[in-house]
Design a protein around this motif. Structure first.
Motif, PDB file in Angstrom:
ATOM      1  N   ARG A 283       9.184   4.407   0.559  1.00  0.00           N
ATOM      2  CA  ARG A 283       8.666   5.768   0.468  1.00  0.00           C
ATOM      3  C   ARG A 283       9.208   6.533  -0.732  1.00  0.00           C
ATOM      4  O   ARG A 283       8.797   7.674  -0.965  1.00  0.00           O
ATOM      5  N   GLN A 284      10.124   5.945  -1.482  1.00  0.00           N
ATOM      6  CA  GLN A 284      10.730   6.671  -2.594  1.00  0.00           C
ATOM      7  C   GLN A 284       9.767   6.779  -3.774  1.00  0.00           C
ATOM      8  O   GLN A 284       8.936   5.903  -4.012  1.00  0.00           O
ATOM      9  N   ALA A 285       9.916   7.866  -4.505  1.00  0.00           N
ATOM     10  CA  ALA A 285       9.093   8.101  -5.691  1.00  0.00           C
ATOM     11  C   ALA A 285       9.524   7.166  -6.822  1.00  0.00           C
ATOM     12  O   ALA A 285      10.601   6.560  -6.761  1.00  0.00           O
TER      13      ALA A 285
ATOM     14  N   THR B  35       0.826  -1.215   0.000  1.00  0.00           N
ATOM     15  CA  THR B  35       0.000   0.000   0.000  1.00  0.00           C
ATOM     16  C   THR B  35       0.851   1.252   0.000  1.00  0.00           C
ATOM     17  O   THR B  35       0.574   2.212  -0.733  1.00  0.00           O
ATOM     18  N   VAL B  36       1.895   1.283   0.802  1.00  0.00           N
ATOM     19  CA  VAL B  36       2.735   2.480   0.852  1.00  0.00           C
ATOM     20  C   VAL B  36       3.466   2.684  -0.472  1.00  0.00           C
ATOM     21  O   VAL B  36       3.719   3.819  -0.889  1.00  0.00           O
ATOM     22  N   ARG B  37       3.793   1.604  -1.171  1.00  0.00           N
ATOM     23  CA  ARG B  37       4.412   1.756  -2.490  1.00  0.00           C
ATOM     24  C   ARG B  37       3.429   2.361  -3.487  1.00  0.00           C
ATOM     25  O   ARG B  37       3.821   3.140  -4.360  1.00  0.00           O
ATOM     26  N   GLN B  38       2.157   2.011  -3.371  1.00  0.00           N
ATOM     27  CA  GLN B  38       1.158   2.603  -4.269  1.00  0.00           C
ATOM     28  C   GLN B  38       0.993   4.091  -3.988  1.00  0.00           C
ATOM     29  O   GLN B  38       0.860   4.891  -4.914  1.00  0.00           O
ATOM     30  N   PHE B  39       0.998   4.477  -2.725  1.00  0.00           N
ATOM     31  CA  PHE B  39       0.919   5.906  -2.404  1.00  0.00           C
ATOM     32  C   PHE B  39       2.161   6.650  -2.886  1.00  0.00           C
ATOM     33  O   PHE B  39       2.079   7.806  -3.305  1.00  0.00           O
ATOM     34  N   ALA B  40       3.332   6.000  -2.823  1.00  0.00           N
ATOM     35  CA  ALA B  40       4.554   6.648  -3.280  1.00  0.00           C
ATOM     36  C   ALA B  40       4.612   6.750  -4.796  1.00  0.00           C
ATOM     37  O   ALA B  40       5.094   7.748  -5.347  1.00  0.00           O
ATOM     38  N   SER B  41       4.113   5.724  -5.495  1.00  0.00           N
ATOM     39  CA  SER B  41       4.157   5.735  -6.956  1.00  0.00           C
ATOM     40  C   SER B  41       3.057   6.590  -7.571  1.00  0.00           C
ATOM     41  O   SER B  41       3.199   7.089  -8.688  1.00  0.00           O
ATOM     42  N   THR B  42       1.931   6.760  -6.850  1.00  0.00           N
ATOM     43  CA  THR B  42       0.816   7.580  -7.335  1.00  0.00           C
ATOM     44  C   THR B  42       0.496   8.630  -6.278  1.00  0.00           C
ATOM     45  O   THR B  42      -0.355   8.419  -5.404  1.00  0.00           O
ATOM     46  N   PRO B  43       1.186   9.773  -6.298  1.00  0.00           N
ATOM     47  CA  PRO B  43       0.981  10.784  -5.246  1.00  0.00           C
ATOM     48  C   PRO B  43      -0.451  11.292  -5.163  1.00  0.00           C
ATOM     49  O   PRO B  43      -0.931  11.624  -4.078  1.00  0.00           O
ATOM     50  N   SER B  44      -1.159  11.351  -6.296  1.00  0.00           N
ATOM     51  CA  SER B  44      -2.525  11.869  -6.275  1.00  0.00           C
ATOM     52  C   SER B  44      -3.503  10.921  -5.585  1.00  0.00           C
ATOM     53  O   SER B  44      -4.640  11.311  -5.298  1.00  0.00           O
ATOM     54  N   LEU B  45      -3.087   9.678  -5.309  1.00  0.00           N
ATOM     55  CA  LEU B  45      -3.986   8.728  -4.664  1.00  0.00           C
ATOM     56  C   LEU B  45      -4.342   9.168  -3.248  1.00  0.00           C
ATOM     57  O   LEU B  45      -5.436   8.882  -2.757  1.00  0.00           O
ATOM     58  N   ALA B  46      -3.448   9.874  -2.585  1.00  0.00           N
ATOM     59  CA  ALA B  46      -3.730  10.321  -1.214  1.00  0.00           C
ATOM     60  C   ALA B  46      -4.873  11.330  -1.169  1.00  0.00           C
ATOM     61  O   ALA B  46      -5.579  11.429  -0.160  1.00  0.00           O
ATOM     62  N   ASP B  47      -5.087  12.081  -2.246  1.00  0.00           N
ATOM     63  CA  ASP B  47      -6.159  13.072  -2.258  1.00  0.00           C
ATOM     64  C   ASP B  47      -7.529  12.419  -2.148  1.00  0.00           C
ATOM     65  O   ASP B  47      -8.475  13.030  -1.628  1.00  0.00           O
TER      66      ASP B  47
END
Length: 467
Positions: A419-421, A350-362
């Motif tokens: 956490r890396q982009a 899950t944290v990799r998905q948030f890191a790879s897709t920054p707009s997902l947190a919105d």
């Protein structure tokens, strides 16, 4: 002055293969992509020191009782060969680029002439893991001097034999068929049998018996290698392309320090049975819904849970084979660290998905940093529980401080990498070396290798001071 590639003729089919090799070499010189040059330089630079150091170690007398008896060493030799075969079957083992499949291998030419050089190169490359496998088992089994050469030769024969069987399997296997499960089961069964067999004492083998086994292994190697090379021309085009995705998955697994990308390579084909998971809607926003979503994904991902528990057993199984050897505690620390990285990384999807897709947190009404922080809660809990499960083996056989330092260091490495982009390639055509090679190494393998080396040195230093 650069010479042109020789023009092939229809009367000499092998001339077309020579034309392709020369054209590829000229292309590498023009674009500056010197991967082969870098590999040769690395082998020439580091190879002699490794070979001399290994032989000096195998040419000295045994200082203590060896940790392995010859039956356990033989079973581990088979397990190591199966692991090499698993690596071969994962990458192909014979592969061809998209351009070769579309423009070269689809022609009426003999495909065996075009692919045999690649297959022979694979066989030659397998000598390196074979030497390592034979030398490590010879050292662990207390085989020294002349018989150690027989053990190394036996390791080479086992590695090349596994490559020959893998090439034969590639010829008869369908592209959509699952790959590597038989090899993986062989590794697990042989390693478990070695642990059980090593509990009983066996008399050491004589030098003549070792040389006889090595000669038999060479004969088997020649037969299996001939079997694999003889059918290279019969490998389907789809099988030549099947390894490209596996290579990408392997590279991604090394960079992300996780076994999750490799799960699809060894997974069973999906059936038609409906899923038994109950569908429940997620309500709310913020950290609570992220935690609920991550927890539900983890409970439904049973292979990830199985891998997590399996990695917790690796330190215990490895110590059954390392007990009694001087460098056993340091090796146990390294195995535990690598296992911890693998276990914790399996929980970071899950944290990799948030890191790879920054707009997902919105979509969850969270700040991007806060979303990644919420997704790291379950990996943190998993790291603590994993550290508790593996603490007894570290407390008993390594400096007690390592029981805390190993899981903390593993979690720090995983958290930094997760956490890396997404990686942005920066290769510039015309350079002799690629910028991406060093950057990719720093993002993933450097953390794993550097952490293992530092922890091993700390464990050895504390052990010398009786701490």
């Amino acid at each position: 002055m650069t010479r042109a590639a020789p023009v092939p003729t229809s009367t000499d089919p092998a001339g077309f293969a020579r034309y392709l090799r020369v054209a590829a070499s000229l292309g590498r010189r023009r674009t500056g992509t010197g991967m082969r040059y870098e590999i040769v330089v690395a082998i020439l630079w580091f190879g002699p020191a490794i070979v001399i150091g290994t032989w000096n170690d195998l040419n000295t007398s045994v200082s203590s009782n060896p940790p392995l008896d010859w039956p356990a060493a033989g079973l581990l030799l088979i397990a190591g060969a199966a692991l090499i075969g698993l690596a071969c079957i994962t990458i192909g083992p014979v592969t061809a680029s998209r351009e070769w499949r579309a423009w070269v291998l689809s022609t009426p030419l003999d495909r065996g002439v075009l692919l045999r050089r690649r297959a022979v190169g694979l066989v030659a490359l397998l000598v390196v893991p074979g030497v390592i496998l034979g030398a490590v088992l010879a050292d662990a089994a207390g085989v020294r001097h002349g018989p150690a050469l027989a053990a190394v030769l036996l390791g080479i024969a086992a590695a090349i034999s596994a490559g020959g069987v893998a090439m034969w399997q590639q010829r008869i296997r369908h592209a959509a068929a699952p790959r590597g499960r038989g090899w993986l089961w062989c590794v697990v069964v042989m390693a478990a049998a070695a642990i059980v067999v090593n509990l009983r004492h066996a008399d050491p083998l004589t030098a003549g018996t070792l040389w006889t086994a090595a000669g038999t292994g060479v004969v088997i190697m020649l037969g299996l290698t001939s079997l694999g090379l003889s059918g290279v021309g019969l490998i389907p085009l789809a099988s030549l392309a099947a390894g490209s995705g596996s290579v990408s998955s392997l590279a991604l697994a090394v960079q992300d320090q996780s076994l999750a990308p490799l799960a699809a390579v060894l997974a069973i084909r999906p059936g038609h049975r409906p899923s038994g998971a109950v569908s429940r809607s997620l309500t709310g926003t913020g950290r609570r819904v992220v935690l609920a979503m991550d927890r539900r994904r983890l409970l439904r991902d049973r292979p990830a849970l199985v891998r997590w528990f399996a990695t917790a057993l690796l330190p215990y199984g490895s110590w059954a084979l390392l007990s009694g050897v001087g460098w056993g505690p340091a090796a146990l620390v390294v195995v535990t660290f690598v296992s911890a990285v693998t276990a914790i990384s399996a929980l970071c999807g899950t944290v990799r998905q948030f890191a790879s897709t920054p707009s997902l947190a919105d979509r969850y009404g969270l700040d991007r940093a806060e979303a990644r922080s919420a997704a790291m809660v379950i990996p943190q809990i998993g790291a603590v529980v994993w550290g508790v499960l593996t603490a007894p083996i570290l407390l008993l056989h390594t400096p007690q401080f390592m029981a805390v330092l190993v899981p903390v260091t593993a979690f720090a490495a995983v958290a930094f990498r997760a956490r890396q982009a997404p990686f942005q390639p920066g290769f510039v055509v015309g350079q002799q070396y690629s910028r991406d090679a060093a950057r990719l190494f720093a993002r993933g393998p450097a953390l794993l290798i550097g952490g293992a080396v530092v922890l091993a040195l700390i464990a050895a230093g504390l052990r010398q001071r009786n701490l």
